[in-house]
Write a protein that holds these residues in place. Structure first.
Motif, PDB file in Angstrom:
ATOM      1  N   LYS A 254       0.822  -1.205   0.000  1.00  0.00           N
ATOM      2  CA  LYS A 254       0.000   0.000   0.000  1.00  0.00           C
ATOM      3  C   LYS A 254       0.857   1.258   0.000  1.00  0.00           C
ATOM      4  O   LYS A 254       0.565   2.228  -0.713  1.00  0.00           O
ATOM      5  CB  LYS A 254      -0.905  -0.014   1.230  1.00  0.00           C
ATOM      6  N   VAL A 255       1.957   1.236   0.802  1.00  0.00           N
ATOM      7  CA  VAL A 255       2.866   2.386   0.826  1.00  0.00           C
ATOM      8  C   VAL A 255       3.509   2.588  -0.537  1.00  0.00           C
ATOM      9  O   VAL A 255       3.599   3.711  -1.048  1.00  0.00           O
ATOM     10  CB  VAL A 255       3.934   2.196   1.918  1.00  0.00           C
ATOM     11  N   VAL A 256       3.976   1.499  -1.131  1.00  0.00           N
ATOM     12  CA  VAL A 256       4.620   1.595  -2.441  1.00  0.00           C
ATOM     13  C   VAL A 256       3.636   2.105  -3.489  1.00  0.00           C
ATOM     14  O   VAL A 256       3.979   2.944  -4.341  1.00  0.00           O
ATOM     15  CB  VAL A 256       5.194   0.220  -2.843  1.00  0.00           C
ATOM     16  N   ASP A 257       2.385   1.627  -3.443  1.00  0.00           N
ATOM     17  CA  ASP A 257       1.388   2.093  -4.404  1.00  0.00           C
ATOM     18  C   ASP A 257       1.108   3.587  -4.224  1.00  0.00           C
ATOM     19  O   ASP A 257       0.987   4.329  -5.214  1.00  0.00           O
ATOM     20  CB  ASP A 257       0.100   1.282  -4.215  1.00  0.00           C
ATOM     21  N   MET A 258       1.017   4.036  -2.975  1.00  0.00           N
ATOM     22  CA  MET A 258       0.775   5.451  -2.729  1.00  0.00           C
ATOM     23  C   MET A 258       1.923   6.294  -3.248  1.00  0.00           C
ATOM     24  O   MET A 258       1.712   7.353  -3.859  1.00  0.00           O
ATOM     25  CB  MET A 258       0.579   5.687  -1.218  1.00  0.00           C
ATOM     26  N   MET A 259       3.155   5.838  -3.031  1.00  0.00           N
ATOM     27  CA  MET A 259       4.317   6.583  -3.511  1.00  0.00           C
ATOM     28  C   MET A 259       4.386   6.577  -5.024  1.00  0.00           C
ATOM     29  O   MET A 259       4.799   7.565  -5.657  1.00  0.00           O
ATOM     30  CB  MET A 259       5.598   5.990  -2.905  1.00  0.00           C
ATOM     31  N   SER A 260       3.994   5.476  -5.623  1.00  0.00           N
ATOM     32  CA  SER A 260       3.994   5.418  -7.093  1.00  0.00           C
ATOM     33  C   SER A 260       3.008   6.415  -7.673  1.00  0.00           C
ATOM     34  O   SER A 260       3.298   7.110  -8.657  1.00  0.00           O
ATOM     35  CB  SER A 260       3.643   3.993  -7.549  1.00  0.00           C
ATOM     36  N   ARG A 261       1.841   6.505  -7.045  1.00  0.00           N
ATOM     37  CA  ARG A 261       0.860   7.473  -7.523  1.00  0.00           C
ATOM     38  C   ARG A 261       1.300   8.907  -7.269  1.00  0.00           C
ATOM     39  O   ARG A 261       0.850   9.835  -7.938  1.00  0.00           O
ATOM     40  CB  ARG A 261      -0.489   7.212  -6.845  1.00  0.00           C
ATOM     41  N   VAL A 288      10.052   2.238   8.665  1.00  0.00           N
ATOM     42  CA  VAL A 288      11.352   2.486   8.017  1.00  0.00           C
ATOM     43  C   VAL A 288      11.164   2.667   6.521  1.00  0.00           C
ATOM     44  O   VAL A 288      11.722   3.591   5.904  1.00  0.00           O
ATOM     45  CB  VAL A 288      12.331   1.339   8.328  1.00  0.00           C
ATOM     46  N   VAL A 289      10.382   1.788   5.904  1.00  0.00           N
ATOM     47  CA  VAL A 289      10.127   1.903   4.461  1.00  0.00           C
ATOM     48  C   VAL A 289       9.368   3.187   4.158  1.00  0.00           C
ATOM     49  O   VAL A 289       9.692   3.928   3.213  1.00  0.00           O
ATOM     50  CB  VAL A 289       9.344   0.670   3.967  1.00  0.00           C
ATOM     51  N   GLN A 290       8.361   3.486   4.965  1.00  0.00           N
ATOM     52  CA  GLN A 290       7.552   4.683   4.745  1.00  0.00           C
ATOM     53  C   GLN A 290       8.398   5.953   4.844  1.00  0.00           C
ATOM     54  O   GLN A 290       8.334   6.833   3.965  1.00  0.00           O
ATOM     55  CB  GLN A 290       6.419   4.714   5.769  1.00  0.00           C
ATOM     56  N   GLU A 291       9.201   6.057   5.898  1.00  0.00           N
ATOM     57  CA  GLU A 291      10.025   7.262   6.079  1.00  0.00           C
ATOM     58  C   GLU A 291      11.090   7.368   5.001  1.00  0.00           C
ATOM     59  O   GLU A 291      11.371   8.466   4.496  1.00  0.00           O
ATOM     60  CB  GLU A 291      10.677   7.226   7.466  1.00  0.00           C
ATOM     61  N   SER A 292      11.691   6.244   4.628  1.00  0.00           N
ATOM     62  CA  SER A 292      12.734   6.276   3.598  1.00  0.00           C
ATOM     63  C   SER A 292      12.176   6.727   2.260  1.00  0.00           C
ATOM     64  O   SER A 292      12.775   7.571   1.564  1.00  0.00           O
ATOM     65  CB  SER A 292      13.369   4.888   3.472  1.00  0.00           C
ATOM     66  N   LEU A 293      11.026   6.190   1.863  1.00  0.00           N
ATOM     67  CA  LEU A 293      10.433   6.587   0.585  1.00  0.00           C
ATOM     68  C   LEU A 293       9.962   8.038   0.628  1.00  0.00           C
ATOM     69  O   LEU A 293      10.047   8.746  -0.386  1.00  0.00           O
ATOM     70  CB  LEU A 293       9.265   5.662   0.240  1.00  0.00           C
ATOM     71  N   THR A 294       9.492   8.477   1.780  1.00  0.00           N
ATOM     72  CA  THR A 294       9.121   9.887   1.903  1.00  0.00           C
ATOM     73  C   THR A 294      10.336  10.788   1.702  1.00  0.00           C
ATOM     74  O   THR A 294      10.258  11.827   1.032  1.00  0.00           O
ATOM     75  CB  THR A 294       8.493  10.149   3.281  1.00  0.00           C
TER      76      THR A 294
END
Length: 373
Positions: A254-261, A288-294
């Motif tokens: 879900k995080v990856v999909d949100m970042m892709s959009r 960790v994944v959420q903060e890193s992608l942000t």
């Protein structure tokens, strides 16, 4: 007050002895001796050495005065102040001073036996019994007082340690709340700002992209608001980590999909079963994944790209996020500088390790190892 009453009691004993003895030859000497024996007693615990010396000197004076007055025996019952002072010295001063006083008392007793015509056996037996009981009682009371002081000191230390632990717990809780709120709000708001900037650029050139960006803003806002409400609800209750929502593979997707959009070109690679690990570890991976992608979305410049790898190993979970990192740094959203610090704190709480920095080929990498036990 207790010592004053004790002195009054000794005085009354002496008065009773004086009244009951019709053969008293010199009542002025008796009165002076009584006053000398009883007057210092109220200060026995305030100035024990001075009072002991005063009572000892008064006892010797009483013996000599009685002999000078022609008395056959020492009728002063106030000489009971001598064992009382021996008790006081043992309990409040120390054995060395008490031993010196005991030697003086023995000398005074011998002097009394030599000068006055007293029954040696009765006098010696009574004196030994009284002074022995006084010493033993003082040792017992002193040991009890030392024990009470030790217990009081331990209680003081325990109370200080309890207060310190409470302060540390409050500080840790404040840090945890700040970390959770940062993860929820900063992530959602950053995505929304990036999308809003994109919509403002494309609103005239490409209305369809602008419409999609606005839709992404709406979806991201709702998701962030729902997660914020869930976090606040957890903080308002006493739920443990086991009650926290499972994130796992679905949450990462879900995080990856949100970042892709939001415009981030991101790839996700998951290896192993990530859905049966503990909720705390699962939440740590998610954050960790959420903060890193942000951070990639904020700082990686135009056309940002990232690769997310989450691998479950035998003893731990390896989380690695690598972005292109080669573009000039153009901050779409100004950060607070707490993102990496929050990740370090979260990983440290989970007894893991975190490495953040640039690789030799110029890419930026976040690598976290979270133990499963």
């Amino acid at each position: 007050m207790a010592d004053l009453l004790l002195a009054v009691g000794l005085l009354l004993l002496d008065i009773a002895a004086f009244v009951g003895n019709a053969e008293m030859k010199s009542w002025p000497v008796f009165v002076i001796s009584t006053a000398a024996l009883t007057f210092p007693v109220p200060w026995r615990r305030v100035h024990p050495r001075i009072v002991a010396a005063a009572v000892g000197a008064a006892s010797l004076f009483t013996t000599l005065a009685s002999a000078a007055a022609g008395e056959a025996v020492n009728l002063h019952l106030a000489v009971l102040g001598l064992p009382i002072m021996l008790y006081t010295l043992v309990a409040y001063v120390g054995r060395r001073d008490a031993a010196v006083f005991a030697v003086f008392v023995a000398a005074d007793s011998i002097c009394s036996l030599l000068i006055l015509r007293e029954n040696v056996l009765v006098t010696v037996s009574f004196s030994v019994m009284m002074y022995t009981l006084a010493w033993i009682a003082a040792e017992f009371i002193g040991a009890r007082r030392a024990y009470d002081e030790a217990v009081e000191a331990k209680l003081a230390v325990a109370e200080y340690d309890r207060d310190r632990r409470a302060e540390e717990a409050v500080a840790m809780e404040r840090t945890r709340i700040a970390r959770e709120l940062h993860d929820v709000i900063a992530h959602g708001v950053s995505v929304m700002v990036v999308q809003a900037d994109g919509a403002s650029y494309a609103i005239r050139r490409d209305p369809d992209k602008a419409e999609q960006a606005v839709a992404n803003i709406s979806a991201t806002g709702r998701t962030a608001l729902a997660e914020l409400r869930r976090t606040v609800a957890l903080l308002r209750t006493t739920q443990s980590a086991d009650d926290m929502p499972q994130y796992g593979t679905a949450g990462l997707a879900k995080v990856v999909d949100m970042m892709s959009r939001a415009g981030l070109n991101v790839e996700l690679e998951q290896t192993g079963n990530l859905d049966d690990i503990s909720p705390a570890i699962s939440l740590g991976i998610h954050r960790v994944v959420q903060e890193s992608l942000t951070n990639v979305l904020r700082h990686a410049g135009h056309n940002p790209r990232a690769h997310v790898s989450v691998v479950r190993r035998d003893d731990d979970v390896l989380v690695e996020i690598i972005d292109n990192g080669s573009e000039p740094v153009v901050k779409a959203v100004e950060g607070t500088g707490n993102g990496v610090l929050g990740m370090r704190e979260r990983v440290a709480v989970l007894q893991g390790s975190l490495q953040v920095g640039r690789t030799p080929d110029g890419q930026w990498r976040v690598r976290a190892e979270l133990p499963l036990d």
